[in-house]
Design a protein around this motif. Structure first.
Motif, PDB file in Angstrom:
ATOM      1  N   ASP A 179      30.860  51.722  28.684  1.00  0.00           N
ATOM      2  CA  ASP A 179      31.159  53.046  28.140  1.00  0.00           C
ATOM      3  C   ASP A 179      31.296  54.093  29.236  1.00  0.00           C
ATOM      4  OD1 ASP A 179      31.051  51.929  25.654  1.00  0.00           O
ATOM      5  OD2 ASP A 179      29.465  53.230  24.879  1.00  0.00           O
ATOM      6  N   GLU A 180      30.366  54.079  30.164  1.00  0.00           N
ATOM      7  CA  GLU A 180      30.382  55.094  31.223  1.00  0.00           C
ATOM      8  C   GLU A 180      31.635  54.978  32.083  1.00  0.00           C
ATOM      9  OE1 GLU A 180      27.567  56.627  34.944  1.00  0.00           O
ATOM     10  OE2 GLU A 180      26.736  55.334  33.378  1.00  0.00           O
ATOM     11  N   GLU A 181      32.031  53.742  32.387  1.00  0.00           N
ATOM     12  CA  GLU A 181      33.235  53.528  33.194  1.00  0.00           C
ATOM     13  C   GLU A 181      34.486  53.969  32.443  1.00  0.00           C
ATOM     14  OE1 GLU A 181      35.596  49.873  35.480  1.00  0.00           O
ATOM     15  OE2 GLU A 181      33.551  49.602  34.719  1.00  0.00           O
ATOM     16  N   LEU A 182      34.547  53.669  31.151  1.00  0.00           N
ATOM     17  CA  LEU A 182      35.689  54.083  30.347  1.00  0.00           C
ATOM     18  C   LEU A 182      35.781  55.599  30.264  1.00  0.00           C
ATOM     19  CD1 LEU A 182      35.435  51.477  27.444  1.00  0.00           C
ATOM     20  CD2 LEU A 182      37.398  51.767  28.972  1.00  0.00           C
ATOM     21  N   SER A 183      34.660  56.249  30.033  1.00  0.00           N
ATOM     22  CA  SER A 183      34.651  57.713  29.955  1.00  0.00           C
ATOM     23  C   SER A 183      35.036  58.333  31.288  1.00  0.00           C
ATOM     24  CB  SER A 183      33.265  58.206  29.521  1.00  0.00           C
ATOM     25  OG  SER A 183      32.989  57.825  28.185  1.00  0.00           O
ATOM     26  N   ALA A 184      34.562  57.742  32.380  1.00  0.00           N
ATOM     27  CA  ALA A 184      34.905  58.253  33.707  1.00  0.00           C
ATOM     28  C   ALA A 184      36.399  58.105  33.976  1.00  0.00           C
ATOM     29  CB  ALA A 184      34.100  57.521  34.776  1.00  0.00           C
ATOM     30  N   ALA A 185      36.983  56.979  33.547  1.00  0.00           N
ATOM     31  CA  ALA A 185      38.424  56.773  33.734  1.00  0.00           C
ATOM     32  C   ALA A 185      39.217  57.798  32.935  1.00  0.00           C
ATOM     33  CB  ALA A 185      38.804  55.362  33.307  1.00  0.00           C
ATOM     34  N   HIS A 186      38.795  58.055  31.696  1.00  0.00           N
ATOM     35  CA  HIS A 186      39.464  59.087  30.896  1.00  0.00           C
ATOM     36  C   HIS A 186      39.359  60.443  31.570  1.00  0.00           C
ATOM     37  CE1 HIS A 186      38.898  62.484  28.077  1.00  0.00           C
ATOM     38  NE2 HIS A 186      40.054  62.055  27.600  1.00  0.00           N
ATOM     39  N   THR A 187      38.174  60.782  32.058  1.00  0.00           N
ATOM     40  CA  THR A 187      37.963  62.077  32.696  1.00  0.00           C
ATOM     41  C   THR A 187      38.847  62.237  33.929  1.00  0.00           C
ATOM     42  OG1 THR A 187      35.678  62.218  31.909  1.00  0.00           O
ATOM     43  CG2 THR A 187      36.253  63.548  33.831  1.00  0.00           C
ATOM     44  N   THR A 188      38.958  61.178  34.721  1.00  0.00           N
ATOM     45  CA  THR A 188      39.796  61.220  35.923  1.00  0.00           C
ATOM     46  C   THR A 188      41.261  61.420  35.566  1.00  0.00           C
ATOM     47  OG1 THR A 188      38.264  59.804  37.160  1.00  0.00           O
ATOM     48  CG2 THR A 188      40.538  59.943  37.961  1.00  0.00           C
ATOM     49  N   LEU A 189      41.732  60.669  34.577  1.00  0.00           N
ATOM     50  CA  LEU A 189      43.128  60.787  34.152  1.00  0.00           C
ATOM     51  C   LEU A 189      43.412  62.161  33.555  1.00  0.00           C
ATOM     52  CD1 LEU A 189      43.372  57.260  32.512  1.00  0.00           C
ATOM     53  CD2 LEU A 189      44.754  58.032  34.462  1.00  0.00           C
ATOM     54  N   TYR A 190      42.516  62.625  32.699  1.00  0.00           N
ATOM     55  CA  TYR A 190      42.712  63.927  32.059  1.00  0.00           C
ATOM     56  C   TYR A 190      42.629  65.061  33.084  1.00  0.00           C
ATOM     57  CZ  TYR A 190      42.212  67.617  28.549  1.00  0.00           C
ATOM     58  OH  TYR A 190      42.395  68.745  27.785  1.00  0.00           O
ATOM     59  N   GLY A 191      41.813  64.865  34.117  1.00  0.00           N
ATOM     60  CA  GLY A 191      41.651  65.890  35.141  1.00  0.00           C
ATOM     61  C   GLY A 191      42.931  66.215  35.883  1.00  0.00           C
ATOM     62  N   THR A 192      43.898  65.302  35.877  1.00  0.00           N
ATOM     63  CA  THR A 192      45.159  65.578  36.556  1.00  0.00           C
ATOM     64  C   THR A 192      45.965  66.658  35.844  1.00  0.00           C
ATOM     65  OG1 THR A 192      46.359  63.830  35.358  1.00  0.00           O
ATOM     66  CG2 THR A 192      45.243  63.196  37.402  1.00  0.00           C
ATOM     67  N   TYR A 193      45.571  67.007  34.609  1.00  0.00           N
ATOM     68  CA  TYR A 193      46.284  68.033  33.839  1.00  0.00           C
ATOM     69  C   TYR A 193      45.564  69.388  33.852  1.00  0.00           C
ATOM     70  CZ  TYR A 193      48.824  64.082  31.779  1.00  0.00           C
ATOM     71  OH  TYR A 193      49.590  62.952  31.584  1.00  0.00           O
ATOM     72  N   PHE A 194      44.431  69.479  34.533  1.00  0.00           N
ATOM     73  CA  PHE A 194      43.594  70.673  34.416  1.00  0.00           C
ATOM     74  C   PHE A 194      44.315  71.972  34.771  1.00  0.00           C
ATOM     75  CE2 PHE A 194      39.009  68.806  34.758  1.00  0.00           C
ATOM     76  CZ  PHE A 194      39.174  68.249  33.501  1.00  0.00           C
ATOM     77  N   ASP A 195      45.268  71.907  35.695  1.00  0.00           N
ATOM     78  CA  ASP A 195      45.920  73.140  36.128  1.00  0.00           C
ATOM     79  C   ASP A 195      47.112  73.512  35.248  1.00  0.00           C
ATOM     80  OD1 ASP A 195      47.578  71.092  36.877  1.00  0.00           O
ATOM     81  OD2 ASP A 195      47.988  71.859  38.898  1.00  0.00           O
ATOM     82  N   ARG A 196      47.353  72.732  34.179  1.00  0.00           N
ATOM     83  CA  ARG A 196      48.494  73.039  33.317  1.00  0.00           C
ATOM     84  C   ARG A 196      48.224  72.710  31.842  1.00  0.00           C
ATOM     85  NH1 ARG A 196      49.345  68.522  36.345  1.00  0.00           N
ATOM     86  NH2 ARG A 196      50.275  66.650  35.388  1.00  0.00           N
ATOM     87  N   LEU A 197      46.988  72.886  31.408  1.00  0.00           N
ATOM     88  CA  LEU A 197      46.664  72.673  29.998  1.00  0.00           C
ATOM     89  C   LEU A 197      47.320  73.779  29.166  1.00  0.00           C
ATOM     90  CD1 LEU A 197      42.871  71.737  30.178  1.00  0.00           C
ATOM     91  CD2 LEU A 197      44.842  70.200  30.055  1.00  0.00           C
ATOM     92  N   PRO A 198      48.047  73.423  28.111  1.00  0.00           N
ATOM     93  CA  PRO A 198      48.784  74.435  27.345  1.00  0.00           C
ATOM     94  C   PRO A 198      47.953  75.054  26.216  1.00  0.00           C
ATOM     95  CG  PRO A 198      49.433  72.247  26.634  1.00  0.00           C
ATOM     96  CD  PRO A 198      48.404  72.047  27.711  1.00  0.00           C
ATOM     97  N   PRO A 199      47.798  76.373  26.200  1.00  0.00           N
ATOM     98  CA  PRO A 199      47.138  77.013  25.061  1.00  0.00           C
ATOM     99  C   PRO A 199      48.074  77.014  23.860  1.00  0.00           C
ATOM    100  CG  PRO A 199      48.024  78.684  26.512  1.00  0.00           C
ATOM    101  CD  PRO A 199      48.273  77.355  27.193  1.00  0.00           C
ATOM    102  N   LEU A 200      47.512  77.058  22.681  1.00  0.00           N
ATOM    103  CA  LEU A 200      48.332  77.206  21.480  1.00  0.00           C
ATOM    104  C   LEU A 200      48.691  78.668  21.293  1.00  0.00           C
ATOM    105  CD1 LEU A 200      46.442  74.627  19.336  1.00  0.00           C
ATOM    106  CD2 LEU A 200      48.921  74.643  19.601  1.00  0.00           C
TER     107      LEU A 200
END
Length: 225
Positions: free
Chosen positions: A65-86
């Motif tokens: 679980d921890e490894e899967l969550s960390a992988a998601h966090t790493t992948l999602y982190g690549t979008y941090f500077d362009r997350l679109p608000p509604l």
């Protein structure tokens, strides 16, 4: 009596559910799990452990679980500077703040992810506090995060409205005795939100803002005077 406007963030104030789906899909694929994007989408809104239990089952090997969550966090982190608000998300929060509501974010996001979401929404001047799944024993759909948010706002359940985009949000609100308002912008059908407890459903933040005076927000009296 203080009035509290409680808001989920992903899919409610920021158009990020699809990004989470893609990142969870890739994290699971890398670990050898073949999970359909549709199923992942329906699980978005649950905290990481709950999402994995929902998708892989309670009998899964939880050691990964921890490894899967960390992988998601790493992948999602690549979008941090362009997350679109509604559209109109910040305007909605500021209008409720202007009307005397205490705004509390109720989210599974934490640390850098939450900071990125708040930058995207860009309405910190209207936000009173944030309640995350780390603050409670159980995340949504348990009522714990909503009850914690009520405590932060010093507001009773009947003086609050919770806005979210998933069945987990609506279930958590209902279990906490709080009026739930559903938004369709997260991709969950209106019928599902209503069956989970939503008292009203709107398309997106701009639609709710346009109908504030006839929404559950208007039905919650201001007893501060």
């Amino acid at each position: 009596m203080n009035r509290a406007a409680l808001f989920d963030v992903d899919g409610t104030l920021a158009d990020t559910n699809h990004l989470h789906v893609v990142c969870w899909c890739e994290a699971l694929r890398q670990a050898g799990h073949d999970v359909a994007m549709h199923d992942i989408h329906r699980a978005i809104g649950l905290p990481g452990e709950g999402l994995l239990a929902h998708l892989l089952g309670e009998g899964r090997d939880t050691s990964e679980d921890e490894e899967l969550s960390a992988a998601h966090t790493t992948l999602y982190g690549t979008y941090f500077d362009r997350l679109p608000p509604l559209d109109s998300a910040a305007d909605l929060l500021r209008e409720l703040d202007r009307r005397g509501w205490r705004i509390v974010l109720v989210t599974s996001a934490k640390d850098a992810e939450l900071d990125a979401l708040r930058r995207a929404v860009d309405a910190d001047d209207a936000i009173t506090a944030t309640a995350s799944s780390d603050d409670v024993d159980e995340g949504k759909p348990a009522p714990d995060p909503v009850r914690h948010a009520l405590g932060l706002a010093d507001t009773p359940a009947h003086g609050a409205v919770f806005v979210g985009d998933t069945v987990w949000d609506m279930q958590a609100a209902a279990r906490a005795g709080v009026a739930g308002v559903g938004l369709l912008c997260g991709g969950i059908p209106q019928r599902d939100l209503e069956e989970a407890g939503a008292r009203a459903v709107y398309r997106h933040p701009a639609d709710l803002l346009a109908h504030l005076d006839t929404s559950p927000f208007a039905a919650t009296p201001d007893r501060s005077a």
